[in-house]
Design a protein around this motif. Structure first.
Motif, PDB file in Angstrom:
ATOM      1  N   GLU A 190      54.475   1.857  82.618  1.00  0.00           N
ATOM      2  CA  GLU A 190      54.823   3.036  83.416  1.00  0.00           C
ATOM      3  C   GLU A 190      54.083   4.273  82.916  1.00  0.00           C
ATOM      4  N   VAL A 191      52.776   4.132  82.809  1.00  0.00           N
ATOM      5  CA  VAL A 191      51.934   5.200  82.279  1.00  0.00           C
ATOM      6  C   VAL A 191      51.569   6.172  83.400  1.00  0.00           C
ATOM      7  N   GLU A 192      51.665   7.449  83.105  1.00  0.00           N
ATOM      8  CA  GLU A 192      51.395   8.494  84.098  1.00  0.00           C
ATOM      9  C   GLU A 192      50.487   9.560  83.498  1.00  0.00           C
ATOM     10  N   VAL A 193      49.560  10.054  84.289  1.00  0.00           N
ATOM     11  CA  VAL A 193      48.637  11.102  83.848  1.00  0.00           C
ATOM     12  C   VAL A 193      48.674  12.255  84.849  1.00  0.00           C
ATOM     13  N   ILE A 194      48.744  13.472  84.328  1.00  0.00           N
ATOM     14  CA  ILE A 194      48.668  14.681  85.141  1.00  0.00           C
ATOM     15  C   ILE A 194      47.470  15.502  84.658  1.00  0.00           C
ATOM     16  N   VAL A 195      46.602  15.878  85.569  1.00  0.00           N
ATOM     17  CA  VAL A 195      45.423  16.686  85.245  1.00  0.00           C
ATOM     18  C   VAL A 195      45.589  18.055  85.891  1.00  0.00           C
ATOM     19  N   THR A 196      45.561  19.085  85.082  1.00  0.00           N
ATOM     20  CA  THR A 196      45.710  20.463  85.565  1.00  0.00           C
ATOM     21  C   THR A 196      44.422  21.226  85.297  1.00  0.00           C
ATOM     22  N   LEU A 197      43.922  21.875  86.320  1.00  0.00           N
ATOM     23  CA  LEU A 197      42.729  22.700  86.197  1.00  0.00           C
ATOM     24  C   LEU A 197      43.137  24.134  85.868  1.00  0.00           C
ATOM     25  N   SER A 198      42.607  24.644  84.771  1.00  0.00           N
ATOM     26  CA  SER A 198      42.814  26.038  84.378  1.00  0.00           C
ATOM     27  C   SER A 198      41.522  26.793  84.637  1.00  0.00           C
ATOM     28  N   ASP A 252      35.220  29.646  83.520  1.00  0.00           N
ATOM     29  CA  ASP A 252      35.878  29.273  82.268  1.00  0.00           C
ATOM     30  C   ASP A 252      36.933  28.190  82.514  1.00  0.00           C
ATOM     31  N   MET A 253      36.531  27.149  83.215  1.00  0.00           N
ATOM     32  CA  MET A 253      37.457  26.079  83.573  1.00  0.00           C
ATOM     33  C   MET A 253      37.793  25.203  82.367  1.00  0.00           C
ATOM     34  N   GLU A 254      39.034  24.825  82.294  1.00  0.00           N
ATOM     35  CA  GLU A 254      39.504  23.870  81.300  1.00  0.00           C
ATOM     36  C   GLU A 254      40.408  22.865  82.006  1.00  0.00           C
ATOM     37  N   PHE A 255      40.204  21.606  81.691  1.00  0.00           N
ATOM     38  CA  PHE A 255      40.983  20.544  82.311  1.00  0.00           C
ATOM     39  C   PHE A 255      42.026  20.060  81.306  1.00  0.00           C
ATOM     40  N   LEU A 256      43.293  20.315  81.618  1.00  0.00           N
ATOM     41  CA  LEU A 256      44.407  19.967  80.741  1.00  0.00           C
ATOM     42  C   LEU A 256      44.974  18.630  81.185  1.00  0.00           C
ATOM     43  N   ILE A 257      44.995  17.667  80.273  1.00  0.00           N
ATOM     44  CA  ILE A 257      45.463  16.320  80.614  1.00  0.00           C
ATOM     45  C   ILE A 257      46.748  16.042  79.860  1.00  0.00           C
ATOM     46  N   TYR A 258      47.767  15.661  80.606  1.00  0.00           N
ATOM     47  CA  TYR A 258      49.061  15.300  80.031  1.00  0.00           C
ATOM     48  C   TYR A 258      49.308  13.821  80.288  1.00  0.00           C
ATOM     49  N   PHE A 259      49.573  13.084  79.232  1.00  0.00           N
ATOM     50  CA  PHE A 259      49.768  11.634  79.297  1.00  0.00           C
ATOM     51  C   PHE A 259      51.211  11.304  78.921  1.00  0.00           C
ATOM     52  N   LYS A 260      51.819  10.424  79.677  1.00  0.00           N
ATOM     53  CA  LYS A 260      53.190   9.979  79.385  1.00  0.00           C
ATOM     54  C   LYS A 260      53.294   8.490  79.654  1.00  0.00           C
ATOM     55  N   GLY A 261      53.953   7.765  78.753  1.00  0.00           N
ATOM     56  CA  GLY A 261      54.152   6.342  78.930  1.00  0.00           C
ATOM     57  C   GLY A 261      55.390   5.869  78.191  1.00  0.00           C
ATOM     58  N   TYR A 262      55.812   4.637  78.503  1.00  0.00           N
ATOM     59  CA  TYR A 262      57.008   4.066  77.867  1.00  0.00           C
ATOM     60  C   TYR A 262      56.556   2.992  76.885  1.00  0.00           C
ATOM     61  N   ASP A 263      56.948   3.163  75.620  1.00  0.00           N
ATOM     62  CA  ASP A 263      56.586   2.233  74.557  1.00  0.00           C
ATOM     63  C   ASP A 263      57.634   1.127  74.481  1.00  0.00           C
ATOM     64  N   GLU A 264      57.212  -0.123  74.765  1.00  0.00           N
ATOM     65  CA  GLU A 264      58.156  -1.241  74.780  1.00  0.00           C
ATOM     66  C   GLU A 264      58.706  -1.543  73.394  1.00  0.00           C
ATOM     67  N   THR A 265      57.914  -1.352  72.347  1.00  0.00           N
ATOM     68  CA  THR A 265      58.348  -1.680  70.994  1.00  0.00           C
ATOM     69  C   THR A 265      59.462  -0.758  70.529  1.00  0.00           C
ATOM     70  N   PHE A 266      59.285   0.543  70.738  1.00  0.00           N
ATOM     71  CA  PHE A 266      60.260   1.527  70.274  1.00  0.00           C
ATOM     72  C   PHE A 266      61.286   1.883  71.350  1.00  0.00           C
ATOM     73  N   SER A 267      61.063   1.404  72.575  1.00  0.00           N
ATOM     74  CA  SER A 267      61.952   1.724  73.694  1.00  0.00           C
ATOM     75  C   SER A 267      62.109   3.236  73.859  1.00  0.00           C
ATOM     76  N   GLN A 268      60.988   3.932  73.777  1.00  0.00           N
ATOM     77  CA  GLN A 268      60.984   5.385  73.915  1.00  0.00           C
ATOM     78  C   GLN A 268      59.763   5.816  74.724  1.00  0.00           C
ATOM     79  N   ASN A 269      59.873   6.992  75.319  1.00  0.00           N
ATOM     80  CA  ASN A 269      58.724   7.588  75.981  1.00  0.00           C
ATOM     81  C   ASN A 269      57.809   8.217  74.936  1.00  0.00           C
TER      82      ASN A 269
END
Length: 330
Positions: A190-198, A252-269
């Motif tokens: 359940e991996v999700e990526v959000i890309v924000t342009l600054s 002066d563009m910057e691309f901000l990448i936010y990554f989120k996923g669920y770790d099966e081993t630790f059962s945590q995001n």
């Protein structure tokens, strides 16, 4: 994208970053932390001690534990020595230095509650000091054990990302893309990526920084066993449509990448942050395949080739697109 569409693009207010324009400075550092330094806080903050011990590097944590152990034993050794070495039984040292060392090792045995039995306290004062030291040892090792467990059980993402973003051929046009992969043996789902342009824009005669969430070809995948190339299609709806490298750099563009996923081993995001600037973008390139298929075996996935790319030709912008681009720049 036309000038009207640019003005109608919704500003992303969920970044938590300042809209005040500041050029040539990253919002996110290379280690994923925000490029922000808090000032005006109390010098001593007890509530942050536990957090600091959990998040500091391993070498620093180990150095603190060892230093605390040595200092505490030295302190109690000095107390035993001040009370009198004759209040400790079976001291075999002949010089003052040897007697102090024996007091230090007795302190270590009391602090760890080992108690070999050769050296023992004599008298109420020395016995009281040894009892206090044993209590501190029990509490100290319980605290150290809890910290070790907290550090080992804390789920963190170990994401490797491409050194550069690429402007590559994509479908009938081009796309802005980067590549990420999981460096741990644990499985992420359940991996999700959000890309924000600054980018900096001019409003009412002054420069302000605005944030826009970019559309992605795919912003979520169910499983993450191999490298994932995240693509932002540069079409007529894209803020990057028709822009040149110089124009991206000027804003002066910057691309901000936010990554989120669920770790099966630790059962945590788990979470991860990275950013790219205009100088990190390579125009006219595409990523090289970083895996190798085997007929009778597992797929070989090369994590050290996540950043590898080769140069390629980009599609030629049509006359209509060029007109739109000039209108956008103006």
């Amino acid at each position: 994208m036309s000038a009207e569409q640019v003005s109608d693009t919704k500003d992303d207010q969920n970044t938590g970053l300042s809209a005040r324009a500041q050029r040539n400075q990253r919002s996110i550092r290379e280690d994923g932390t925000f490029n922000i330094e808090n000032k005006g806080m109390p010098l001593f903050r007890p509530d942050d001690i536990y957090l600091g011990l959990l998040t500091m590097p391993w070498w620093k944590f180990s150095l603190i534990v060892i230093s605390f152990y040595v200092i505490l034993n030295s302190l109690f050794a000095a107390i035993y020595y001040a009370i009198g070495i004759d209040h400790l039984t079976n001291i075999e040292g002949t010089t003052q230095w040897e007697k102090l060392l024996e007091a230090f090792f007795f302190s270590a045995q009391s602090l760890t509650t080992v108690g070999y039995g050769r050296v023992a306290p004599v008298g109420i004062t020395t016995s009281s000091v040894a009892a206090i030291e044993s209590l501190l040892g029990l509490l100290g090792f319980a605290l150290a054990t809890g910290l070790l467990f907290g550090r080992f059980s804390k789920a963190t993402a170990k994401i490797v990302h491409s050194t550069n973003m690429l402007i590559s051929p994509f479908k009938e046009g081009t796309g802005l893309m980067f590549r990420i992969a999981n460096m741990r043996e644990t499985q992420l789902v359940e991996v999700e990526v959000i890309v924000t342009l600054s980018k900096i824009t001019v409003e009412k005669g002054r420069e302000v920084r605005r944030f826009y969430q970019l559309n992605l070809e795919r912003n979520k995948i169910t499983m993450f066993p191999m490298a994932w190339t995240v693509v932002h299609p540069i079409d007529e709806t894209s803020l990057l449509y028709g822009l040149t490298h110089e124009e991206i750099k000027y804003d002066d563009m910057e691309f901000l990448i936010y990554f989120k996923g669920y770790d099966e081993t630790f059962s945590q995001n788990v979470h991860h942050r990275i950013s790219y600037r205009a100088d990190d973008i390579v125009w006219g390139a595409r990523f090289i395949v970083n895996y190798e298929l085997q007929s009778n075996g597992p797929t070989i996935h090369y994590l050290n080739k996540v950043s590898d790319y080769e140069l390629t030709d980009l599609p030629v912008i049509s006359i209509e697109n060029e007109k739109d681009r000039k209108q956008l720049v103006q």
